[in-house]
Design a protein around this motif. Structure first.
Motif, PDB file in Angstrom:
ATOM      1  N   TRP A 124     108.029  25.932  14.518  1.00 29.65           N
ATOM      2  CA  TRP A 124     107.117  25.230  13.623  1.00 29.65           C
ATOM      3  C   TRP A 124     106.634  23.975  14.323  1.00 29.65           C
ATOM      4  CZ3 TRP A 124     107.095  20.339  11.496  1.00 29.65           C
ATOM      5  CH2 TRP A 124     106.265  20.114  10.396  1.00 29.65           C
ATOM      6  N   ALA A 125     105.382  23.647  14.123  1.00 29.08           N
ATOM      7  CA  ALA A 125     104.823  22.434  14.715  1.00 29.08           C
ATOM      8  C   ALA A 125     103.843  21.796  13.731  1.00 29.08           C
ATOM      9  CB  ALA A 125     104.119  22.751  16.027  1.00 29.08           C
ATOM     10  N   PHE A 126     103.698  20.489  13.850  1.00 22.97           N
ATOM     11  CA  PHE A 126     102.742  19.738  13.044  1.00 22.97           C
ATOM     12  C   PHE A 126     102.139  18.664  13.943  1.00 22.97           C
ATOM     13  CE2 PHE A 126     101.837  16.024  10.345  1.00 22.97           C
ATOM     14  CZ  PHE A 126     100.851  16.587   9.532  1.00 22.97           C
ATOM     15  N   ALA A 127     100.835  18.554  13.911  1.00 25.15           N
ATOM     16  CA  ALA A 127     100.109  17.561  14.711  1.00 25.15           C
ATOM     17  C   ALA A 127     100.439  17.683  16.201  1.00 25.15           C
ATOM     18  CB  ALA A 127     100.384  16.148  14.204  1.00 25.15           C
ATOM     19  N   GLY A 128     100.659  18.910  16.644  1.00 19.66           N
ATOM     20  CA  GLY A 128     100.914  19.148  18.053  1.00 19.66           C
ATOM     21  C   GLY A 128     102.336  18.915  18.504  1.00 19.66           C
ATOM     22  N   LEU A 129     103.233  18.542  17.589  1.00 22.47           N
ATOM     23  CA  LEU A 129     104.631  18.291  17.940  1.00 22.47           C
ATOM     24  C   LEU A 129     105.529  19.293  17.226  1.00 22.47           C
ATOM     25  CD1 LEU A 129     104.832  14.388  17.686  1.00 22.47           C
ATOM     26  CD2 LEU A 129     104.488  15.779  19.734  1.00 22.47           C
ATOM     27  N   SER A 130     106.515  19.799  17.955  1.00 23.72           N
ATOM     28  CA  SER A 130     107.492  20.718  17.368  1.00 23.72           C
ATOM     29  C   SER A 130     108.501  19.937  16.531  1.00 23.72           C
ATOM     30  CB  SER A 130     108.223  21.479  18.477  1.00 23.72           C
ATOM     31  OG  SER A 130     109.078  20.594  19.193  1.00 23.72           O
ATOM     32  N   MET A 131     109.354  20.672  15.832  1.00 25.07           N
ATOM     33  CA  MET A 131     110.409  20.017  15.054  1.00 25.07           C
ATOM     34  C   MET A 131     111.314  19.186  15.956  1.00 25.07           C
ATOM     35  SD  MET A 131     111.677  22.539  12.008  1.00 25.07           S
ATOM     36  CE  MET A 131     111.488  24.135  12.763  1.00 25.07           C
ATOM     37  N   ALA A 132     111.634  19.695  17.126  1.00 26.65           N
ATOM     38  CA  ALA A 132     112.484  18.950  18.057  1.00 26.65           C
ATOM     39  C   ALA A 132     111.805  17.655  18.475  1.00 26.65           C
ATOM     40  CB  ALA A 132     112.806  19.806  19.280  1.00 26.65           C
ATOM     41  N   GLU A 133     110.506  17.715  18.727  1.00 29.13           N
ATOM     42  CA  GLU A 133     109.771  16.512  19.134  1.00 29.13           C
ATOM     43  C   GLU A 133     109.675  15.508  17.992  1.00 29.13           C
ATOM     44  OE1 GLU A 133     106.914  18.450  22.559  1.00 29.13           O
ATOM     45  OE2 GLU A 133     106.486  18.899  20.453  1.00 29.13           O
ATOM     46  N   TRP A 134     109.424  16.008  16.773  1.00 28.72           N
ATOM     47  CA  TRP A 134     109.412  15.097  15.624  1.00 28.72           C
ATOM     48  C   TRP A 134     110.793  14.461  15.436  1.00 28.72           C
ATOM     49  CZ3 TRP A 134     105.595  12.700  13.730  1.00 28.72           C
ATOM     50  CH2 TRP A 134     104.328  13.265  13.698  1.00 28.72           C
ATOM     51  N   ASN A 135     111.849  15.254  15.602  1.00 35.72           N
ATOM     52  CA  ASN A 135     113.190  14.697  15.484  1.00 35.72           C
ATOM     53  C   ASN A 135     113.396  13.581  16.493  1.00 35.72           C
ATOM     54  OD1 ASN A 135     116.031  14.650  14.533  1.00 35.72           O
ATOM     55  ND2 ASN A 135     116.400  15.245  16.646  1.00 35.72           N
ATOM     56  N   ALA A 136     112.955  13.783  17.725  1.00 42.19           N
ATOM     57  CA  ALA A 136     113.122  12.762  18.763  1.00 42.19           C
ATOM     58  C   ALA A 136     112.366  11.491  18.392  1.00 42.19           C
ATOM     59  CB  ALA A 136     112.661  13.292  20.114  1.00 42.19           C
ATOM     60  N   VAL A 137     111.103  11.627  18.030  1.00 43.47           N
ATOM     61  CA  VAL A 137     110.275  10.456  17.695  1.00 43.47           C
ATOM     62  C   VAL A 137     110.881   9.685  16.523  1.00 43.47           C
ATOM     63  CG1 VAL A 137     108.030   9.771  16.737  1.00 43.47           C
ATOM     64  CG2 VAL A 137     108.138  11.432  18.610  1.00 43.47           C
ATOM     65  N   LEU A 138     111.205  10.394  15.451  1.00 42.17           N
ATOM     66  CA  LEU A 138     111.731   9.724  14.261  1.00 42.17           C
ATOM     67  C   LEU A 138     113.132   9.164  14.495  1.00 42.17           C
ATOM     68  CD1 LEU A 138     110.350  12.221  11.607  1.00 42.17           C
ATOM     69  CD2 LEU A 138     109.470   9.940  12.170  1.00 42.17           C
TER      70      LEU A 138
END
Length: 156
Positions: A124-138
């Motif tokens: 799953w991705a949103f705004a070009g970022l995967s769940m793993a990437e969103w987890n990292a950013v947040l």
């Protein structure tokens, strides 16, 4: 902002990210891969540390909260790199590993025991970022909040 309010925000952030992960799993039908599961444990630790830190004054526990958030953020970065093909993930969840010396029986057993969900695929991705990437950013944003709580404790 007070130390305790910052702790509440940081711990609630980890709790929300955990709730979202479970929501994707149980409501959205997206089973987690091994790296997804690894990212959950530090969030759980941060929630527990948050509860303790509200009861115990000082800066030490907020620093532990920051370390937990940094750990899950780091795993998220690693997982994102696996998803993007920058490096290989663990053989147990990316399909890698040497099978040349395995017998047919050993290879069959390895296939039957292999996890169903691959870590190198974006579920799953949103705004070009995967769940793993969103987890990292947040999670790295939560690190900053935890550090702000520790700094507030030192100032007070």
């Amino acid at each position: 902002m007070t130390r305790n309010r910052l702790i509440l925000i940081a711990a609630a952030g980890s709790a929300l990210l955990l709730a979202m992960a479970f929501g994707f799993q149980y409501l959205g039908g997206l089973p987690p891969c091994a790296l997804c599961l690894w990212q959950r444990w530090p969030h759980a630790a941060a929630v527990l540390v948050g509860g303790l830190a509200l009861a115990v004054p000082g800066a030490l526990l907020p620093l532990f909260g920051a370390a937990a958030a940094a750990a899950t953020g780091g795993i998220g970065v690693y997982h994102a790199g696996v998803e993007r093909g920058w490096w290989e993930g663990p053989a147990t969840c990316s399909g890698g590993g040497d099978v040349g010396d395995l017998s047919v029986e050993e290879l069959t057993a390895q296939i039957m025991e292999a996890p169903v969900v691959a870590c190198d695929e974006v579920a799953w991705a949103f705004a070009g970022l995967s769940m793993a990437e969103w987890n990292a950013v947040l999670s790295f944003a939560l690190v900053a909040i935890w550090i702000a709580a520790a700094l507030r404790a030192w100032r007070d």
